[in-house]
Structure formats: C-alpha cells, structure tokens
Design an enzyme around this catalytic site. Structure first.
Site, PDB file in Angstrom:
ATOM      1  N   CYS A 298       0.800  -1.239   0.000  1.00 28.85           N
ATOM      2  CA  CYS A 298       0.000   0.000   0.000  1.00 28.85           C
ATOM      3  C   CYS A 298       0.829   1.284   0.000  1.00 28.85           C
ATOM      4  O   CYS A 298       0.837   2.013  -0.987  1.00 28.85           O
ATOM      5  CB  CYS A 298      -0.924   0.003   1.205  1.00 28.85           C
ATOM      6  SG  CYS A 298      -2.086  -1.353   1.180  1.00 28.85           S
TER       7      CYS A 298
HETATM    8  N1  LIG Z   1      -2.380  -6.232   1.765  1.00 23.89           N
HETATM    9  C1  LIG Z   1      -2.856  -5.240   2.499  1.00 23.89           C
HETATM   10  O1  LIG Z   1      -2.539  -5.106   3.663  1.00 23.89           O
HETATM   11  C2  LIG Z   1      -3.872  -4.266   1.909  1.00 23.89           C
HETATM   12  C3  LIG Z   1      -4.521  -3.379   2.790  1.00 23.89           C
HETATM   13  C4  LIG Z   1      -5.475  -2.501   2.289  1.00 23.89           C
HETATM   14  C5  LIG Z   1      -5.748  -2.498   0.923  1.00 23.89           C
HETATM   15  N2  LIG Z   1      -5.101  -3.358   0.074  1.00 23.89           N
HETATM   16  C6  LIG Z   1      -5.449  -3.323  -1.340  1.00 23.89           C
HETATM   17  O2  LIG Z   1      -6.275  -4.461  -1.609  1.00 23.89           O
HETATM   18  C7  LIG Z   1      -6.028  -4.960  -2.931  1.00 23.89           C
HETATM   19  C8  LIG Z   1      -5.646  -6.427  -2.863  1.00 23.89           C
HETATM   20  O3  LIG Z   1      -4.433  -6.554  -2.145  1.00 23.89           O
HETATM   21  P1  LIG Z   1      -3.943  -7.933  -1.537  1.00 23.89           P
HETATM   22  O4  LIG Z   1      -2.808  -7.585  -0.629  1.00 23.89           O
HETATM   23  O5  LIG Z   1      -5.068  -8.707  -0.996  1.00 23.89           O
HETATM   24  O6  LIG Z   1      -3.389  -8.649  -2.847  1.00 23.89           O
HETATM   25  P2  LIG Z   1      -2.956 -10.197  -2.984  1.00 23.89           P
HETATM   26  O7  LIG Z   1      -1.942 -10.229  -4.069  1.00 23.89           O
HETATM   27  O8  LIG Z   1      -2.601 -10.745  -1.641  1.00 23.89           O
HETATM   28  O9  LIG Z   1      -4.284 -10.932  -3.453  1.00 23.89           O
HETATM   29  C9  LIG Z   1      -4.897 -10.689  -4.675  1.00 23.89           C
HETATM   30  C10 LIG Z   1      -5.524 -11.972  -5.174  1.00 23.89           C
HETATM   31  O10 LIG Z   1      -6.237 -11.672  -6.378  1.00 23.89           O
HETATM   32  C11 LIG Z   1      -6.096 -12.775  -7.258  1.00 23.89           C
HETATM   33  N3  LIG Z   1      -6.406 -12.324  -8.609  1.00 23.89           N
HETATM   34  C12 LIG Z   1      -5.673 -11.585  -9.456  1.00 23.89           C
HETATM   35  N4  LIG Z   1      -6.346 -11.367 -10.594  1.00 23.89           N
HETATM   36  C13 LIG Z   1      -7.541 -11.982 -10.478  1.00 23.89           C
HETATM   37  C14 LIG Z   1      -8.661 -12.143 -11.323  1.00 23.89           C
HETATM   38  N5  LIG Z   1      -8.693 -11.594 -12.528  1.00 23.89           N
HETATM   39  N6  LIG Z   1      -9.712 -12.861 -10.872  1.00 23.89           N
HETATM   40  C15 LIG Z   1      -9.679 -13.442  -9.657  1.00 23.89           C
HETATM   41  N7  LIG Z   1      -8.639 -13.321  -8.806  1.00 23.89           N
HETATM   42  C16 LIG Z   1      -7.576 -12.609  -9.211  1.00 23.89           C
HETATM   43  C17 LIG Z   1      -4.659 -13.223  -7.051  1.00 23.89           C
HETATM   44  O11 LIG Z   1      -4.454 -14.540  -7.479  1.00 23.89           O
HETATM   45  C18 LIG Z   1      -4.522 -13.060  -5.537  1.00 23.89           C
HETATM   46  O12 LIG Z   1      -4.867 -14.256  -4.858  1.00 23.89           O
HETATM   47  C19 LIG Z   1      -4.945  -4.055  -3.502  1.00 23.89           C
HETATM   48  O13 LIG Z   1      -5.545  -3.017  -4.225  1.00 23.89           O
HETATM   49  C20 LIG Z   1      -4.271  -3.478  -2.274  1.00 23.89           C
HETATM   50  O14 LIG Z   1      -3.684  -2.225  -2.537  1.00 23.89           O
HETATM   51  C21 LIG Z   1      -4.171  -4.262   0.554  1.00 23.89           C
END
Ligand SMILES: NC(=O)c1ccc[n+]([C@@H]2O[C@H](COP(=O)([O-])OP(=O)(O)OC[C@H]3O[C@@H](n4cnc5c(N)ncnc54)[C@H](O)[C@@H]3O)[C@@H](O)[C@H]2O)c1
Length: 458
Positions: A292
C-alpha cells in the site's frame, strides 16, 4: 399512439423490475440470505470472506490461482495471520467455498473485488488486474447484482474503468445492477483491529447503490460510513495512505538530521508522544514496504497529472523514503569501518525480511533492497525470518535465498547483524549478546541493557 403505449409499457416494466430488485435485496438482507462472492483471495479478500462467512452468510471465494483454491478448500490457510483453524471452520460449516470457476459468479448476489493494484515499471497504475477481473464479471453479470471494488486505486476508477466494461453487455449500472466502491483498510498483523472491526467507507454510483452496499457490509462489519460518491470513497483511501507516507518520510528525514546532531530520533518521538493532543507518532525505518504505502500515493500522482496538477508532497516523500535503504547501508559500512572492516567481503546477517513485524508478506520490503545493495557492495549476505522460510519470485526481484537458522554460534559468525524487521519473536537481548556488531534500523534493541556498546542505530 401505439409507439407511445409500448414506450410507456417498457418504462413501467423497468420500474417494476427495479422495485422488485430493491424489495428482493431488502428481504435477502433481512433474512441474511445474501450470497457474497469475493474475487481475489489474498491478504484482503480472504479475511473479508471470513468475516461474511462468520456472520452466517454463504460466501464463494473466486481466484485465478487454482493452488490457492485447492489449499483453502482443504481447510488450510494461505496467510500467516489467518489461522488454519479459521479457514477450516468456515469450510466445514459449509458457508465458504473457493473456486476458480468464474461462471459461478452468476450465482452470487454481491461481488466484492479485491485484486492487486501494483505499479508498472514506470511507476504508473497497473490496472491489468482490475480490468481483467471486471471483464470476467461482465461476462457473467446478472440483473440486480451488487459489484463493489475494494482494491486501492485513483479516484475515478470505478466510474471510468469498471462501469463501461460492466455495461458492455447491455445492463446499465445504477439501474440494472448496483455499483459501489469501498476501500479495504486491512492491516495485517494488527492485534487491535481486524477486517470486521474496522469501519468501512462506502460510495455508490447512485444513492441506492450506496445504500445496498452499506446494508450488505452492515451484516459483517462493525460500522459503515456512507459518502456522497464513488470518487470520495476512492479519495478517502488515498488520503489515508498519503498521510502515512508523508509522515513516515518526515520522521525518516528527521532521523538523518538528528543522527548527524547526535540526537536519537526514537527518543525524541517517545518524548513528543507524551503530548496528549496535536501529535501522532510515526516511526522511521529502513524504507517503506508492503502493498500500500509505497505504491498507492503514486496512483493519485498519475491521475493528478491529467488535471495538470503536481503532487509535490507525495513526490518528496517518495524520494526520502526510497533513499532509506541506501542510508542504512551507509551506516552499516561506517559501523564496520569503526571495527577496521570494509563492507566488501564482510558477512552480513539481515534479520527480518517481511516489510513489517509479525507478518509473512515481503512485497516491496526494504529488506530486499538492503540485501541487493549490500551484495552490490561485495558483502556476503544471509537472512533470517521466522515467517519467510525461503524467498519466492517477486515482480522485480528474485533473491533465491533461504532463511538461516539462528544460534548463538551462528550469530557470532557474522561481522554484522542488521535488524531490518523487528519481529516480536526475536530475543533481542540474546541477539545483541551473541552478535559481534548490530545495526538496528527499527530501534528494536532500545530495551537491551548495554546495547550502546555494540549497537548502531540506522
Ligand atoms: N495487503 C494489504 O494489507 C492491503 C490493505 C489494504 C488495501 N489493500 C489493497 O487491496 C487490494 C488487494 O491486495 P492484496 O494484498 O489482498 O493482494 P494479494 O496479491 O494478496 O491478493 C490478490 C488476489 O487476487 C487474485 N487475482 C488476481 N487477478 C484476479 C482475477 N482476474 N480474478 C480473480 N482473482 C484474481 C490473485 O491470485 C490473488 O490471490 C490491492 O488493491 C491493495 O492495494 C491491501
């Protein structure tokens, strides 16, 4: 006359359908009969799915990663801070099932999109995951469904990028299906707050979209905060992350300035924190990490350029924060120099690879850059991290390393031990006692007696 009549009939049938959708939603919400689809089962999506399933709703988790899907369906977690027992419980209760079969999107009432939003090599928004997942949803979109984007992104994404793709099949957003944005505020490893206890900001394409999204979240989340538009909700998340990024940059800069003056920045922050109002503590470190803070502010920078507006605070904060790993390496070289050693040829043990303490996420971790910089200078580098037994390939890095087992003899074998992530599992007294020299980029050794003789803060 006949044309007027059929137009009137058409409008009437549309109004009846809309009323039916809203009535259907109200009934399903009241009876907790909403089936929730979570698209993207990562650090954000999995805990979110868990909250809805624990609240008694049927949840279908969608992910393109079939290995992840198999692991979850076998009742095992894929994330360190989400225990296996929690996944097992929601799977065996029959309330949660993961799938890579996107056709099942047809069968859910609400689709919450939690896909990654990284930056490209040129530090521009990489929208490929939002676009591809939206195309998938569009293929199976049903009348009356609620689609909510949760991924962090620039203001305008839901309306300008998602809505046109979703409407490609002829259904109209705000009329035939509901569209909203609600930023995820997940903070992995936070012991005080979890997904269900963090209030959720919600913005809708229409008032009705916002209301329905709020009522769905109300089933599982402590409180919803409705805002007037999609863009306000998108901008709220960006503000939260810019706020952290800029404040961390400020204390990182002060760390360097105070160090030159012989003042310990951590002691200064501790003292300033005694002020009961008007001060919030932020802490310096070896650089920014995670999915983030190092990334999201640049989504705004990119968008602001379209309005011919610079984002000077973000650029400056980015410059200071990205210079931190080099600062830590310089401090390490100076510390070795005091012991008549050069960085070149020295054995360095980096403690902590994750981007912050007590989690297993190494995305954008400054430890990775530290290791690469140290290697470039000719140091022989190993690492230890209880949460990351071996490194995996990242978008821009591939360290191919495995965590070394800690022992007193092993610690004493390194010229310097560099604390990059302050995991709570580490026994800092023992580490300082065993190591020959310690460089501490997290103030993890503050409570160690006699640390001053062996520890250099960086
Ligand atoms: N990690 C954090 O602490 C956090 C906190 C707040 C916000 N966010 C935001 O949340 C969002 C997700 O982050 P995350 O850390 O969970 O990412 P991540 O990489 O851990 O998980 C994303 C998942 O989406 C899947 N994916 C990708 N393309 C896809 C598709 N077309 N269809 C279905 N699944 C698909 C991937 O395989 C993966 O399992 C981002 O925008 C991030 O900025 C993350």
């Amino acid at each position: 006359m006949f044309a007027d009549c059929s137009l009137w009939n058409f409008r009437l049938s549309r109004i009846i359908k809309e009323v039916r959708f809203v009535r259907d939603w109200a009934r399903k919400i009241k009876e907790k009969q909403v089936t929730v689809g979570v698209l993207g089962l990562g650090y954000v999506g999995l805990p979110l799915a868990g909250e809805f399933a624990s609240a008694g709703l049927k949840v279908v988790g969608f992910d393109i990663d079939e290995k992840k899907v198999r692991t979850l369906n076998s009742g095992r977690s894929i994330i360190k801070h989400v225990p296996h027992s929690q996944v097992k419980e929601i799977v065996t209760s029959g309330l949660f099932r993961a799938t890579a079969n996107m056709a099942r999107l047809k069968s859910v009432d609400a689709i919450l999109v939690c896909v990654p939003t990284p930056l490209t090599q040129n530090r521009e928004p990489d929208m490929q995951f939002i676009i591809s997942s939206t195309k998938t949803i569009a293929k199976y979109l049903q009348r009356g469904q609620l689609i909510v984007l949760e991924s962090t992104t620039y203001p305008g994404t839901t309306r300008e990028v998602m809505a046109p793709i979703l409407e490609g099949g002829g259904l109209k957003a705000g009329r035939d299906f509901h569209l909203a944005y609600s930023p995820e505020r997940e903070d992995p490893g936070n012991k005080d707050f979890s997904t269900g206890t963090i209030p959720k900001v919600v913005g809708g394409l229409t008032k009705k979209c916002c209301e329905i999204a709020c009522r769905v979240y109300d089933i599982a989340i402590v409180r919803t905060v409705p805002v007037s538009s999609l863009e306000t909700a998108e901008a709220t998340k960006i503000l939260e992350n810019v706020y952290r990024c800029v404040n961390i940059a400020m204390v990182n800069e002060l760390k360097v300035v105070f160090d030159r003056m012989g003042i310990d920045v951590w002691e200064v922050i501790g003292a300033a924190s005694s002020k009961p109002f008007g001060f919030k503590a932020f802490y310096p470190g070896p650089g920014l990490g995670g999915h983030c803070i190092p990334i999201d502010p640049f989504y705004l920078t990119w968008k602001a350029r379209q309005y011919d507006m610079p984002t000077r605070f973000i650029e400056l904060a980015g410059e200071i924060n990205t210079s931190m790993p080099r600062y830590v390496v310089t401090k390490t070289a100076e510390a070795l120099n005091e012991h008549c050693k050069s960085l070149k040829g020295s054995k360095v043990l980096v403690l902590g690879l994750a981007y912050k303490k007590d989690i297993d996420d190494l995305r954008e971790s400054p430890s990775i850059e530290l290791i690469e910089l140290l290697r470039q200078k000719g140091a022989k580098v190993d690492y230890n991290d209880p949460y990351i037994p071996r490194t995996h390939k990242q978008r821009q890095h591939n360290l191919r390393m495995a965590s070394k087992k800690l022992s007193a003899i092993m610690l004493a074998g390194y010229d310097v031990v560099l604390i990059s992530t302050d995991h709570s599992d580490y026994d800092y007294n023992w580490i300082v006692k065993s190591a020959r020299l310690v460089v501490d980029a997290r103030n993890a050794t503050a409570a160690v007696r006699g640390a001053a003789r062996k520890v250099i803060k960086a």
